[in-house]
Design an enzyme around this catalytic site. Structure first.
Site, PDB file in Angstrom:
ATOM      1  N   HIS A 190       0.823  -1.216   0.000  1.00 56.42           N
ATOM      2  CA  HIS A 190       0.000   0.000   0.000  1.00 56.42           C
ATOM      3  C   HIS A 190       0.856   1.265   0.000  1.00 56.42           C
ATOM      4  O   HIS A 190       0.537   2.250   0.658  1.00 56.42           O
ATOM      5  CB  HIS A 190      -0.980  -0.008   1.184  1.00 56.42           C
ATOM      6  CG  HIS A 190      -2.051  -1.054   1.033  1.00 56.42           C
ATOM      7  ND1 HIS A 190      -2.808  -1.512   2.071  1.00 56.42           N
ATOM      8  CD2 HIS A 190      -2.477  -1.734  -0.062  1.00 56.42           C
ATOM      9  CE1 HIS A 190      -3.661  -2.435   1.623  1.00 56.42           C
ATOM     10  NE2 HIS A 190      -3.460  -2.585   0.331  1.00 56.42           N
ATOM     11  N   ASP A 229      -9.804  -0.275 -11.091  1.00 53.19           N
ATOM     12  CA  ASP A 229      -8.681  -0.662 -10.241  1.00 53.19           C
ATOM     13  C   ASP A 229      -7.694  -1.445 -11.110  1.00 53.19           C
ATOM     14  O   ASP A 229      -7.909  -2.630 -11.375  1.00 53.19           O
ATOM     15  CB  ASP A 229      -9.231  -1.517  -9.084  1.00 53.19           C
ATOM     16  CG  ASP A 229      -8.154  -1.959  -8.103  1.00 53.19           C
ATOM     17  OD1 ASP A 229      -7.010  -1.506  -8.220  1.00 53.19           O
ATOM     18  OD2 ASP A 229      -8.490  -2.770  -7.217  1.00 53.19           O
ATOM     19  N   HIS A 287     -10.716  -9.219  -5.667  1.00 59.65           N
ATOM     20  CA  HIS A 287     -11.793  -8.811  -4.757  1.00 59.65           C
ATOM     21  C   HIS A 287     -12.957  -8.355  -5.622  1.00 59.65           C
ATOM     22  O   HIS A 287     -12.783  -8.032  -6.792  1.00 59.65           O
ATOM     23  CB  HIS A 287     -11.313  -7.678  -3.822  1.00 59.65           C
ATOM     24  CG  HIS A 287     -10.620  -6.550  -4.535  1.00 59.65           C
ATOM     25  ND1 HIS A 287     -11.301  -5.531  -5.160  1.00 59.65           N
ATOM     26  CD2 HIS A 287      -9.297  -6.306  -4.764  1.00 59.65           C
ATOM     27  CE1 HIS A 287     -10.432  -4.698  -5.713  1.00 59.65           C
ATOM     28  NE2 HIS A 287      -9.200  -5.149  -5.506  1.00 59.65           N
ATOM     29  N   HIS A 306     -13.035  -2.133  -2.971  1.00 58.69           N
ATOM     30  CA  HIS A 306     -13.193  -3.473  -2.386  1.00 58.69           C
ATOM     31  C   HIS A 306     -14.688  -3.582  -2.112  1.00 58.69           C
ATOM     32  O   HIS A 306     -15.168  -3.187  -1.059  1.00 58.69           O
ATOM     33  CB  HIS A 306     -12.363  -3.626  -1.110  1.00 58.69           C
ATOM     34  CG  HIS A 306     -10.882  -3.528  -1.385  1.00 58.69           C
ATOM     35  ND1 HIS A 306      -9.958  -3.210  -0.431  1.00 58.69           N
ATOM     36  CD2 HIS A 306     -10.170  -3.706  -2.528  1.00 58.69           C
ATOM     37  CE1 HIS A 306      -8.744  -3.192  -0.972  1.00 58.69           C
ATOM     38  NE2 HIS A 306      -8.849  -3.488  -2.244  1.00 58.69           N
ATOM     39  N   ARG A 343       3.029  -6.578 -10.026  1.00 63.13           N
ATOM     40  CA  ARG A 343       1.609  -6.963  -9.951  1.00 63.13           C
ATOM     41  C   ARG A 343       0.971  -6.561 -11.263  1.00 63.13           C
ATOM     42  O   ARG A 343       1.339  -5.535 -11.847  1.00 63.13           O
ATOM     43  CB  ARG A 343       0.906  -6.279  -8.768  1.00 63.13           C
ATOM     44  CG  ARG A 343      -0.595  -6.559  -8.698  1.00 63.13           C
ATOM     45  CD  ARG A 343      -1.249  -6.226  -7.346  1.00 63.13           C
ATOM     46  NE  ARG A 343      -1.247  -4.812  -7.022  1.00 63.13           N
ATOM     47  CZ  ARG A 343      -0.441  -4.227  -6.168  1.00 63.13           C
ATOM     48  NH1 ARG A 343       0.465  -4.954  -5.516  1.00 63.13           N
ATOM     49  NH2 ARG A 343      -0.498  -2.935  -5.941  1.00 63.13           N
ATOM     50  N   GLU A 399      -2.961  -6.180 -12.741  1.00 61.54           N
ATOM     51  CA  GLU A 399      -4.355  -6.204 -12.268  1.00 61.54           C
ATOM     52  C   GLU A 399      -5.314  -5.715 -13.339  1.00 61.54           C
ATOM     53  O   GLU A 399      -5.151  -4.627 -13.888  1.00 61.54           O
ATOM     54  CB  GLU A 399      -4.477  -5.303 -11.029  1.00 61.54           C
ATOM     55  CG  GLU A 399      -5.900  -5.159 -10.524  1.00 61.54           C
ATOM     56  CD  GLU A 399      -6.004  -4.372  -9.221  1.00 61.54           C
ATOM     57  OE1 GLU A 399      -5.168  -3.476  -8.981  1.00 61.54           O
ATOM     58  OE2 GLU A 399      -6.933  -4.666  -8.447  1.00 61.54           O
TER      59      GLU A 399
HETATM   60  N1  GLY Z   1      -5.828  -0.862  -5.211  1.00 57.52           N
HETATM   61  C1  GLY Z   1      -6.311  -1.718  -4.217  1.00 57.52           C
HETATM   62  C2  GLY Z   1      -6.312  -3.088  -4.666  1.00 57.52           C
HETATM   63  O1  GLY Z   1      -5.753  -3.395  -5.688  1.00 57.52           O
HETATM   64  O2  GLY Z   1      -6.929  -3.925  -4.067  1.00 57.52           O
HETATM   65 MN    MN Z   2      -5.348  -2.162  -7.324  1.00 65.14          MN
HETATM   66 MN    MN Z   3      -7.491  -4.437  -6.512  1.00 67.55          MN
END
Ligand code: GLY
Ligand code: MN
Ligand code: MN
Length: 440
Positions: A244, A272, A356, A363, A408, A410
């Site tokens: 974070h 996200d 998530h 979230h 990462r 995403e």
């Molecule tokens: N940015 C928050 C997450 O990826 O869960």
């Molecule tokens: Mn994220």
């Molecule tokens: Mn996320």
């Protein structure tokens, strides 16, 4: 610009909530409070997600009340009255009449009258649904309204006997996104993709992490997405290993990767996205090797997002590939893939889950398990898919060449009847595509 969710959809949501309530129940939901930032400066107002979901009404100092079967209207909004003098300073207020006209509630009253009116609406209702325990002062107000009814029992008044968390019903509705919601989420995702592309193109040695944060915000704002969905993470080099990390104030160095996890919020819906790319525009051999493992894990997880599977299946699919990669690269040694999964030996390198729920909250709400078992995926559920590998800079258990690399990847996906739709394909994640984009 007209809102992307039509007024009638908000009414349909209230109707669906009513269908889940007992016939003689009442639901009470307060708007988000305004919050002081410092002295007389407030944080930008963001409506409570549940409140927005049911009303589309984005003012503070409001309470939505849903009363199935009420003769004079089942959806009732208490809100600020129109006040031209105040509106001159603080901006437009819909007022109770405007709330009925513009937001489609059935009935509306000034918020200043709520203590006089609401107890009479609660009276005779057996069950009160409200966000129990979310805000102490609101809990207190609900009890105060109930006390007013109790104080009149000898004159025959009938106080409610049950208090139930509204979220149990509401969050199950929010979990499944409508076509209109998916369109808003796709819009948020599209803006965020453009922002990531812009940041990738502008990354350079000698810049700072916050320079890339500025590029993201530039694109978000330029498209009318006035807020991020969460604080942007821009981590160069080993900062990518801090999950974070939001300081975003370190210099970007040639030879390092930079991890950006950022998404805008559009009409109260989050995106996200995470991408990890080289500051120089070219991956080193070690960066490439680790990146390919994470990317393969991400594809495996996306493949597993299907209504035939339960919530945890994409995580299991990603884990399998990540652990296989860690073993093959010699980062995990003297252990088999199965053993490493069983003993969670991968945890120093992959310590979060693969995704998530995603929606109005980054979230988002919704249970992951039902009756102790992983929930089956269903069309309309939106989620992230975000495996990663993080080799801490001080981890002496692994060869030095790997240390300080954090990756990462995403994406945001929506479950469809035969798999899933990826909303965030507008920003590259293949090594060749990233290098080509950065070279261009
Ligand atoms: N940015 C928050 C997450 O990826 O869960
Ligand atoms: Mn994220
Ligand atoms: Mn996320």
């Amino acid at each position: 610009m007209a809102a992307m969710i039509p007024v009638k959809e908000f009414a349909a949501r209230r109707r669906r909530l009513m269908d889940m309530m007992v016939r003689d129940g009442i639901a009470i939901l307060p708007a988000a409070p305004e919050r002081v930032r410092n002295r007389d400066v407030l944080h930008p107002f963001r409506q409570d997600s549940d409140f927005h979901y049911l009303s589309g009404f984005d003012e503070p100092d409001a309470v939505l009340v849903i009363i199935p079967g009420r003769e004079h209207g089942e959806s009732v909004l208490f809100c600020k009255e129109k006040d031209p003098a105040r509106e001159l300073w603080d901006g437009f207020l819909a007022g109770p009449e405007g709330a009925i006209e513009q937001f489609g509630v059935d009935d509306a009253f000034p918020i200043a009258d709520i203590d006089d009116i609401l107890p009479g609406m609660i009276e005779g209702r057996s069950r009160v649904y409200y966000p129990l325990g979310r805000d102490q002062s609101f809990d207190q107000r609900v009890m105060d309204w109930v006390k007013i009814i109790r104080s009149k029992v000898r004159s025959g008044s009938n106080p409610p006997g049950e208090f139930v968390a509204l979220e149990h019903l509401l969050h199950d509705l929010r979990l499944i996104k409508s076509a209109a919601e998916v369109r808003v989420m796709a819009k948020a995702a599209e803006i965020s993709c453009e922002a990531h592309v812009r940041a990738m193109k502008r990354a350079r040695h000698g810049g700072y992490e916050y320079n890339l944060e500025a590029e993201l915000i530039h694109t978000f704002m330029s498209h009318g997405a006035r807020s991020t969905a969460y604080p942007s993470i821009v981590g160069g080099g080993a900062n990518a290993c801090i999950l974070h990390y939001i300081e975003n104030d370190a210099p970007l160095k040639e030879g390092d990767l930079v991890l950006i996890d950022a998404g805008c919020e559009y009409e109260c819906y989050a995106s996200d996205i995470t991408r990890t790319f080289p500051v120089s525009g070219r991956f080193s051999a070690e960066q490439k090797a680790l990146y390919e493992v994470v990317l393969a894990a991400q594809y495996a997880a996306i493949d597993a997002v299907h209504p035939d599977n339960h919530w945890n299946r994409p995580h299991e699919a990603a884990l399998e590939v990540l652990v296989q990669g860690l073993v093959e690269l010699g980062i995990l040694q003297d252990i088999t893939v199965d053993q490493a999964i069983e003993e969670e030996a991968y945890r120093p390198y992959f310590m979060h889950r693969t995704g998530h729920w995603l929606g109005m909250d980054v979230h988002d709400v919704g249970d992951y398990k039902i009756g102790g078992a992983w929930r089956q995926l269903e069309p309309g559920m939106a989620l992230t898919v975000e495996p990663g590998l993080y080799i801490a800079p001080d981890n002496t258990a692994v060869d030095e060449k790997w240390r300080g690399i954090g990756i990462r990847i995403e994406d945001d996906v929506v479950v469809t009847k035969d798999g899933c739709r990826v909303l965030t394909n507008g920003v590259p994640k293949e090594i060749d595509d990233i290098e080509a984009l950065m070279a261009g």
